[in-house]
Structures are given as C-alpha cells and as structure tokens.
Design a protein around this motif. Structure first.
Motif, PDB file in Angstrom:
ATOM      1  N   ILE A 145      15.950 -17.629 -46.718  1.00 42.34           N
ATOM      2  CA  ILE A 145      15.245 -17.475 -45.338  1.00 42.34           C
ATOM      3  C   ILE A 145      15.305 -16.203 -45.216  1.00 42.34           C
ATOM      4  CG2 ILE A 145      15.549 -18.275 -42.815  1.00 42.34           C
ATOM      5  CD1 ILE A 145      15.510 -20.781 -44.875  1.00 42.34           C
ATOM      6  N   LYS A 146      13.923 -15.803 -44.981  1.00 39.58           N
ATOM      7  CA  LYS A 146      13.399 -14.452 -44.419  1.00 39.58           C
ATOM      8  C   LYS A 146      12.466 -14.578 -43.328  1.00 39.58           C
ATOM      9  CE  LYS A 146      13.290 -12.563 -49.176  1.00 39.58           C
ATOM     10  NZ  LYS A 146      12.312 -11.592 -50.302  1.00 39.58           N
ATOM     11  N   ALA A 147      12.177 -15.737 -42.989  1.00 34.57           N
ATOM     12  CA  ALA A 147      11.420 -15.990 -41.767  1.00 34.57           C
ATOM     13  C   ALA A 147      11.996 -15.427 -40.426  1.00 34.57           C
ATOM     14  CB  ALA A 147      10.919 -17.541 -41.682  1.00 34.57           C
ATOM     15  N   LYS A 148      11.471 -15.051 -39.502  1.00 34.76           N
ATOM     16  CA  LYS A 148      12.095 -15.062 -38.228  1.00 34.76           C
ATOM     17  C   LYS A 148      12.602 -16.299 -37.375  1.00 34.76           C
ATOM     18  CE  LYS A 148      11.055 -12.472 -33.676  1.00 34.76           C
ATOM     19  NZ  LYS A 148      10.086 -11.956 -33.082  1.00 34.76           N
ATOM     20  N   VAL A 149      13.815 -16.105 -37.077  1.00 35.99           N
ATOM     21  CA  VAL A 149      14.529 -17.553 -36.459  1.00 35.99           C
ATOM     22  C   VAL A 149      14.776 -17.220 -34.862  1.00 35.99           C
ATOM     23  CG1 VAL A 149      16.489 -18.952 -36.565  1.00 35.99           C
ATOM     24  CG2 VAL A 149      15.712 -17.883 -38.524  1.00 35.99           C
ATOM     25  N   GLU A 150      14.038 -18.306 -34.199  1.00 37.03           N
ATOM     26  CA  GLU A 150      14.072 -18.188 -32.790  1.00 37.03           C
ATOM     27  C   GLU A 150      14.792 -19.413 -32.264  1.00 37.03           C
ATOM     28  OE1 GLU A 150      13.809 -15.746 -30.961  1.00 37.03           O
ATOM     29  OE2 GLU A 150      12.569 -14.127 -32.247  1.00 37.03           O
ATOM     30  N   GLU A 151      15.155 -19.445 -31.057  1.00 37.62           N
ATOM     31  CA  GLU A 151      15.605 -20.715 -30.421  1.00 37.62           C
ATOM     32  C   GLU A 151      15.234 -20.644 -28.757  1.00 37.62           C
ATOM     33  OE1 GLU A 151      19.836 -22.854 -29.426  1.00 37.62           O
ATOM     34  OE2 GLU A 151      19.958 -20.728 -29.630  1.00 37.62           O
ATOM     35  N   LEU A 152      14.837 -21.888 -28.437  1.00 40.09           N
ATOM     36  CA  LEU A 152      14.508 -22.028 -26.981  1.00 40.09           C
ATOM     37  C   LEU A 152      15.756 -23.022 -26.590  1.00 40.09           C
ATOM     38  CD1 LEU A 152      10.781 -23.495 -26.988  1.00 40.09           C
ATOM     39  CD2 LEU A 152      11.665 -21.101 -26.127  1.00 40.09           C
ATOM     40  N   VAL A 153      16.571 -22.311 -25.459  1.00 37.25           N
ATOM     41  CA  VAL A 153      17.731 -22.975 -25.085  1.00 37.25           C
ATOM     42  C   VAL A 153      17.364 -23.673 -23.680  1.00 37.25           C
ATOM     43  CG1 VAL A 153      19.114 -21.238 -25.939  1.00 37.25           C
ATOM     44  CG2 VAL A 153      18.067 -20.648 -23.549  1.00 37.25           C
ATOM     45  N   ASN A 154      16.103 -23.592 -23.278  1.00 41.72           N
ATOM     46  CA  ASN A 154      15.843 -24.383 -22.031  1.00 41.72           C
ATOM     47  C   ASN A 154      15.315 -25.933 -21.918  1.00 41.72           C
ATOM     48  OD1 ASN A 154      13.494 -23.441 -22.955  1.00 41.72           O
ATOM     49  ND2 ASN A 154      12.739 -22.546 -20.868  1.00 41.72           N
ATOM     50  N   MET A 155      15.230 -26.450 -23.353  1.00 44.54           N
ATOM     51  CA  MET A 155      14.722 -27.635 -23.304  1.00 44.54           C
ATOM     52  C   MET A 155      15.488 -28.933 -23.391  1.00 44.54           C
ATOM     53  SD  MET A 155      11.251 -26.741 -25.734  1.00 44.54           S
ATOM     54  CE  MET A 155      10.322 -28.047 -24.929  1.00 44.54           C
ATOM     55  N   SER A 156      16.683 -28.750 -23.479  1.00 39.23           N
ATOM     56  CA  SER A 156      17.596 -29.828 -23.552  1.00 39.23           C
ATOM     57  C   SER A 156      17.354 -31.015 -22.663  1.00 39.23           C
ATOM     58  CB  SER A 156      19.323 -29.503 -23.393  1.00 39.23           C
ATOM     59  OG  SER A 156      20.111 -30.317 -23.588  1.00 39.23           O
ATOM     60  N   ASP A 157      17.682 -32.156 -23.117  1.00 34.77           N
ATOM     61  CA  ASP A 157      17.238 -33.361 -22.454  1.00 34.77           C
ATOM     62  C   ASP A 157      18.682 -34.118 -21.828  1.00 34.77           C
ATOM     63  OD1 ASP A 157      14.494 -33.338 -22.163  1.00 34.77           O
ATOM     64  OD2 ASP A 157      14.741 -34.277 -24.495  1.00 34.77           O
ATOM     65  N   HIS A 158      19.764 -33.400 -22.149  1.00 35.86           N
ATOM     66  CA  HIS A 158      21.094 -34.013 -22.024  1.00 35.86           C
ATOM     67  C   HIS A 158      21.517 -33.349 -20.420  1.00 35.86           C
ATOM     68  CE1 HIS A 158      22.107 -35.723 -26.001  1.00 35.86           C
ATOM     69  NE2 HIS A 158      21.235 -34.632 -26.387  1.00 35.86           N
ATOM     70  N   GLU A 162      28.737 -31.170 -15.309  1.00 31.78           N
ATOM     71  CA  GLU A 162      28.830 -31.365 -13.853  1.00 31.78           C
ATOM     72  C   GLU A 162      27.937 -32.400 -13.529  1.00 31.78           C
ATOM     73  OE1 GLU A 162      30.838 -30.172 -11.952  1.00 31.78           O
ATOM     74  OE2 GLU A 162      31.668 -28.843 -13.082  1.00 31.78           O
ATOM     75  N   GLU A 163      26.903 -32.742 -14.188  1.00 34.38           N
ATOM     76  CA  GLU A 163      25.917 -33.768 -13.893  1.00 34.38           C
ATOM     77  C   GLU A 163      26.607 -35.154 -14.423  1.00 34.38           C
ATOM     78  OE1 GLU A 163      21.442 -31.702 -14.257  1.00 34.38           O
ATOM     79  OE2 GLU A 163      22.632 -32.071 -16.090  1.00 34.38           O
ATOM     80  N   LEU A 164      27.224 -35.098 -15.399  1.00 30.14           N
ATOM     81  CA  LEU A 164      28.053 -36.083 -15.887  1.00 30.14           C
ATOM     82  C   LEU A 164      29.180 -36.690 -15.059  1.00 30.14           C
ATOM     83  CD1 LEU A 164      28.108 -35.556 -19.754  1.00 30.14           C
ATOM     84  CD2 LEU A 164      26.704 -37.141 -18.724  1.00 30.14           C
TER      85      LEU A 164
END
Length: 215
Positions: A145-158, A162-164
C-alpha cells in the motif's frame, strides 16, 4: 478508491460528490459505482420517488456522471480508464467484494487515494490499511500500500452512546435485561456499564455462541 457500504452510505457519498462538483470544489470527475448491490439499492430512488426529499431533477443530476458497473466485464474495464476518477465499491470495510480488486490494483500507486467513510472493525483489511499497514494480503497475493489513506469521520449513521441512552430511556416499560451484541468487546462492555449506571438496568455482553433462554 472509496470502500462504501451498499445501503445508505454509497447513496450519501454520491450526493456529496455531486454537491462538491456543483459548488466547484472538485472537478467533474467520472464516478464509477462498482457494486451490483449498490447499484440495485441506488435504483430504488427511481422506484420510490415520493419517499425521499430529492426531486427527480436533483437525483438525475447526481447520476449524470456516474457509470454503473454491474457485470464483471464492466468492472474490469475500469482498469483501462486513463483519466482521474472516483471508484466507489463494496464492501465498506474491505472484507470482500470488488473493492479488493481495486485496492490491489491502485493501492500500490502513490498518486491514488483510498478514502474510508465508515468505521473499520478490528480484524478487517480496512482497519489494517487505516492503521498504516503497508502490506496486506488480497486474494492470496501480498499487496504493498503506497496510496494515500484518508478517513471521513463525520458520516456515521450510528447513534452514539448518549443518543442510545436517550432512546432506551423512552421505553414505556423497563426490560428484564439488555443484551449488547453489536460492537467491539471494549466498547460493548463500556456501554453496558453506562446503562447499568444511568438506568440501573440489568445488562449483559454475551460471549460468542453463548445462549440465553427468554421467558
């Protein structure tokens, strides 16, 4: 490369990509949706037009630059595409499906990006890549794996803890016992303690293959 869950997450990603294009924040890239299940779920928008907030013009605009790949031949042709593109494919945690072929092909290329848009569970290839593992095994072959790895942390549907708790608190009757069966062990145990502390309910985190008789 965007590993994405077929139901919900893929459609949300398509919406935001289109929004970014219309706002001029990204170029009008070709988008490949390479997952038969994702394509089928996405097509439901046409079947249930009255059940969502988008107008027909809006979702037609979203799909105008999307190439839907259903057959294996259509999927393989993506590798012949020479320009910049976005490939959305399942599974979302890179545990199987066509996304593994794309990671194997584009993962070794430093000018590519693997973008994760959801939680990556322990033991998944997605988690390994997210944690910086440079070599992973895909279909019996070791892939660098030489590709750049990124993450979006604001798309969870869970819902969060506190909400639970708020949802549980609205129950018309206290349950005899609450079973925590989804999530990693440490998180499940922490949430079980939170229920006990805040609601004073009996709570259990079952072990693998553990059974319980319900009356």
């Amino acid at each position: 490369i965007i590993p994405a869950f077929a139901v919900g997450r893929t459609q949300k990603i398509l919406y935001y990509i289109n929004k970014l294009k219309n706002e001029g924040r990204i170029p009008d890239l070709t988008v490949f949706l390479d997952s038969p299940m994702s394509v089928k779920v996405t097509s439901l928008i046409d079947d249930y037009e009255d059940e969502h907030k988008l107008t027909r013009e809006q979702y037609q605009d979203i799909y105008k630059s999307v190439k839907f790949c259903i057959t294996r031949q259509q999927s393989k042709k993506i590798f012949n595409f020479t320009g910049p593109a976005i490939i959305i494919s399942a599974s979302g945690m890179a545990t199987g499906g066509r996304v593994l072929h794309h990671i194997a092909n584009y993962g070794p290329k430093p000018n590519c990006t693997i973008l994760f848009t959801g939680y990556q569970a322990e033991g998944t290839k997605g988690r390994d890549i997210m944690e910086g593992k440079k070599v992973i095994k895909i279909h019996g072959e070791m892939v660098t794996i030489k590709a750049k790895v990124e993450e979006l942390v604001n798309m969870s549907d869970h819902a969060d803890a506190e909400e639970l708790i708020s949802w549980l608190s609205a129950a018309p009757k206290q349950p005899k016992k609450v079973f925590i069966t989804h999530g990693e062990q440490s998180g499940s145990e922490a949430f079980a303690e939170k229920i006990k502390k805040e609601l004073n309910w009996e709570t259990d985190v079952p072990e693998y293959l553990e059974t319980e008789k319900l009356n």
